[in-house]
Design an enzyme around this catalytic site. Sequence first.
Site, PDB file in Angstrom:
ATOM      1  N   CYS A  96     -34.122  17.858   7.215  1.00  0.00           N
ATOM      2  CA  CYS A  96     -34.946  18.822   7.667  1.00  0.00           C
ATOM      3  C   CYS A  96     -36.102  19.032   6.752  1.00  0.00           C
ATOM      4  O   CYS A  96     -36.088  19.065   5.465  1.00  0.00           O
ATOM      5  CB  CYS A  96     -34.031  20.248   7.828  1.00  0.00           C
ATOM      6  SG  CYS A  96     -35.241  21.684   8.026  1.00  0.00           S
ATOM      7  N   LYS A 132       0.808  -1.244   0.002  1.00  0.00           N
ATOM      8  CA  LYS A 132      -0.034  -0.056  -0.104  1.00  0.00           C
ATOM      9  C   LYS A 132       0.939   1.255   0.100  1.00  0.00           C
ATOM     10  O   LYS A 132       1.803   1.258   0.564  1.00  0.00           O
ATOM     11  CB  LYS A 132      -0.823  -0.007   1.112  1.00  0.00           C
ATOM     12  CG  LYS A 132      -1.864  -0.972   1.321  1.00  0.00           C
ATOM     13  CD  LYS A 132      -3.166  -0.770   0.582  1.00  0.00           C
ATOM     14  CE  LYS A 132      -4.234  -1.179   0.600  1.00  0.00           C
ATOM     15  NZ  LYS A 132      -5.041  -1.321   1.991  1.00  0.00           N
ATOM     16  N   CYS A 168     -33.881  20.888  13.683  1.00  0.00           N
ATOM     17  CA  CYS A 168     -32.808  21.408  12.821  1.00  0.00           C
ATOM     18  C   CYS A 168     -32.049  22.541  13.297  1.00  0.00           C
ATOM     19  O   CYS A 168     -32.546  23.537  14.071  1.00  0.00           O
ATOM     20  CB  CYS A 168     -33.463  21.895  11.582  1.00  0.00           C
ATOM     21  SG  CYS A 168     -32.481  22.695  10.259  1.00  0.00           S
TER      22      CYS A 168
END
Length: 672
Positions: free
Chosen positions: A430, A318, A412
Site C-alpha cells: 500500500c 524426521k 488496500c
Amino acid sequence: MAVPAEVLERIKKLRDEINYHNYRYYVLDSPVISDEEYDALMHELKELEEKYPETITPDSPTQRVGAPPSEKFRTVPHHVPMLSLDDAFTPEEIREFDSRVKKFLGIDHDIEYTVEPKMDGLAVELVYEKGIFVLGSTRGDGYNGEDVTNNLRTIPSIPLKLLSMEVPVPELLEVRGEVYMEKDAFEKLNREREKQGLPTFANPRNAAAGSLRQLDPKVTASRPLNIFCYGVGRVQGHSFKTQWEVLQTLKKWGLRVNPLAKKVTGIEKAIKYHEYLAQLRPELNYEIDGMVIKVNDLELQEKLGTKAKSPRWAIAYKFEAAQSVTRIIDIILSVGRTGAITPVAVMEPVKVGGVTIRRATLHNEDEIKKKDIRIGDWVIVRRAGDVIPEVVKPLKERRTGKEKPFVMPKYCPVCGSRLVKKPDEAIWRCPNPDCFPRLAKRIAHFVSKPAMDIEGLGPKVVEQLITAGIIRDIPDLYYIKKEDLLSLEGFAEKSADNLLKAIERSKKTTLPKFLFALGIRHVGEVTAQLLAKHFKRLDKVMNASLEELKAIKGIGPEVANSIYNWFQDEKNRQLIKRLLEAGVTIEPMDEDEEDKPLEGKSFVFTGSLKSMKRAEAKKLVISLGGRVQTTVGHNTDFVVVGENPGSKLEKAKALGVKTISEEEFLQMVGKK
Ligand code: IVH
C-alpha cells in the site's frame, strides 16, 4: 622496507594463537582466555598488519569482512554431488532401513551407525586447500551451487585456516555442513527488523538462507550465523575409515561438529536416541527437524552406494511433524507496518501439535499460485519451526469444483489506495504512508481508557493484531477469537482469556464514551459530554442538523461542522451500524442529572486571562463539575495558557499534559 623478521614471527604467532582460541571457543566450547585477552591479541595483530600491509594474507583472522559486494553469485560445481536423504517418520520405517542395509550387505549382526541431529539450516560446502579456506558454496541443486565464499568468511566459527596440531591438514578437503541461525539470535534480529519497519523472517532457516545469500558480505557479517559440519566431499592427503572418525577429525582441524552426534551399535539404540533428541529438541538453541542415521563404516557405505538422489547408507529419521488437515474459509489481506500486503488464510480452527490454529500467512501472491491454494480447499497445515502456522499444500483430491482461486485485490483493504508492486518483487504494497499508522492510532484511540476502555489492549497489541490480519477496522475487535490471540507472540491461555473478557465488558458503554471513542475531529471528552447531555440518544446525535449543533453551548462553528460532516459520511454510519451489530450497547443517559460537562476533569491556570479574572474562571470550572489544581501533575487534564505564562507551561509540556488556549477554554465552558 623489508618487514623485520621478529615482526613476521610475532604476526605468525598471533595468528596461530587466535586460531587456536577460536577452536577452543567455537569447537570445544571451552575457551581458555577471556574475551578481553582475545580482543587484545586481535588488536595487536591488526596494528601490526596496518603497519606492514604486505604481511596481510587472506587467511589472517583479521580478514573476515572487507570483500566488496558482488553483483551476483558465480556458479561452482560440487565434485562429489551433495545428495539429499530419504525421509522416515516411524520406528518401523527405520527398522526397514536397517533390514535393507543388512540384506544388501549380506550381514546379519548389528550394524554400527552414527546418529546425528539433523540441522534445519542450509547446506554448504567449504573447500580447504593446504588448510586454507579458498571456496565456499551453497548446495544449489546438489551438483552446482553458488559461490558464497566471501559471505562464509564472515561466519566467525568457520576457520579461515585449519589447525594441524593433532592431525596434519590434508592437501585438499571439501567439508559439508549446515549453516544456521540460533533461535535467540533469530528472535533478536526479527525484533530489530520490526523496529526498523523491515519485513521479518518467518523462521531461523529463512533468516539464515536470506543472510547467506546477501550480495554484500557486510550484511552477512551483521547476521549471527553459525555452522555445524557433518561430512566430507573430496579429500586428498588423508583417508578415513569411518564416519565417526570423519567427525572427530573435522573437530581436530578446528571445524565445528555437533556435540550431540553419537556412535551406536544396532538400530534399536538409534531409535532410542531419536526419542531422546525429540525430547531434548525444545531446549536446543537451534532448530533440528530430525536425526540422520549413517552407516559408520565407510567401506560399507561405499558398497551400499547411492541411488539417483540419495545414499543407501543413510536416512533422515524426521520428528513427527506437527501437522493437521483443515479447510480454508477465506483468504484475506493484512497490511504491515511498511505497507506490505500479506494474504492470510482464514481456516476452520484446527489443533496442530496441541495449539489451535485459525490463520496462516500465505506470504504472497506467487506463493499461493505456486502451491495452487484456493478458497474452500482442504489443506495440510503445520507449524513451521513449531511456531508459525504454515499451509503446506492443498489436498487436490478433495476438491469439489466449488473452490475459488484467489485473485489479488487491486486496492488496500484498509485505506483503499491502489496497491503497487515493484517488477522484481513478489510483494504488493500500500503506497499510502498514513495507512497503517492511522489505522493503528484510530483503533488505539477507540480502545483507550476514556473511550471504550479495553484493558490490556495497548498500541503494541493493536499493531500486532493489524499485522497478523486479525483486525483491519474497529468493529473487527469484537470478532477476535481466542485462537487468533494465541497465534500472537506474547499471548498465552490466560492473557488471551483476559483480553477477550475485557473486550466483552467494553461492549456495555455510555454515550459520552462512545462518542469520544469514534475519534471525530475536535470531539474530545468534554465535547462528547456536551453532545451526550444535549441529545441523550445516539440516533439524535447522528441526525442532528448543523444549526442544532451550532446552537449548543460550548460547541463552536468549526466543531459543529466537523461533527455534522462526520455523521453525514456513509462510511461512518456503517461503522456505527457494525459496532451496534457486534453487540455494543449504550446505556441510556440519566435524564435529570445536573449539567456537569467538566465532571472529573482537572484544570491548572497559568498566565493571565483576557476575558475574566482567574478566580472567576476557577468558579466556572467548579460549577461545571471540574476541579482546579495549583500545580501541574500527571493527573492534570488541561493547562489553560493565558498571557505571559509561567513555568507551569514548561512543566505541562514536560509531562505531556494537554495545554489549551483561553479561546479553547471559553469554548469548553460554553462562553463562546
Ligand atoms: S548428511 C548424502 N548429516 O539434510 C548425505 N545431512 O537431505 C548428505 N543435514 O540439506 C547429508 N544435518 O544439509 C547430513 N548431520 C547431518 C545433517 C544433514 C542436516 C541436511 C543437509 C541437507 C539435508 C539432506
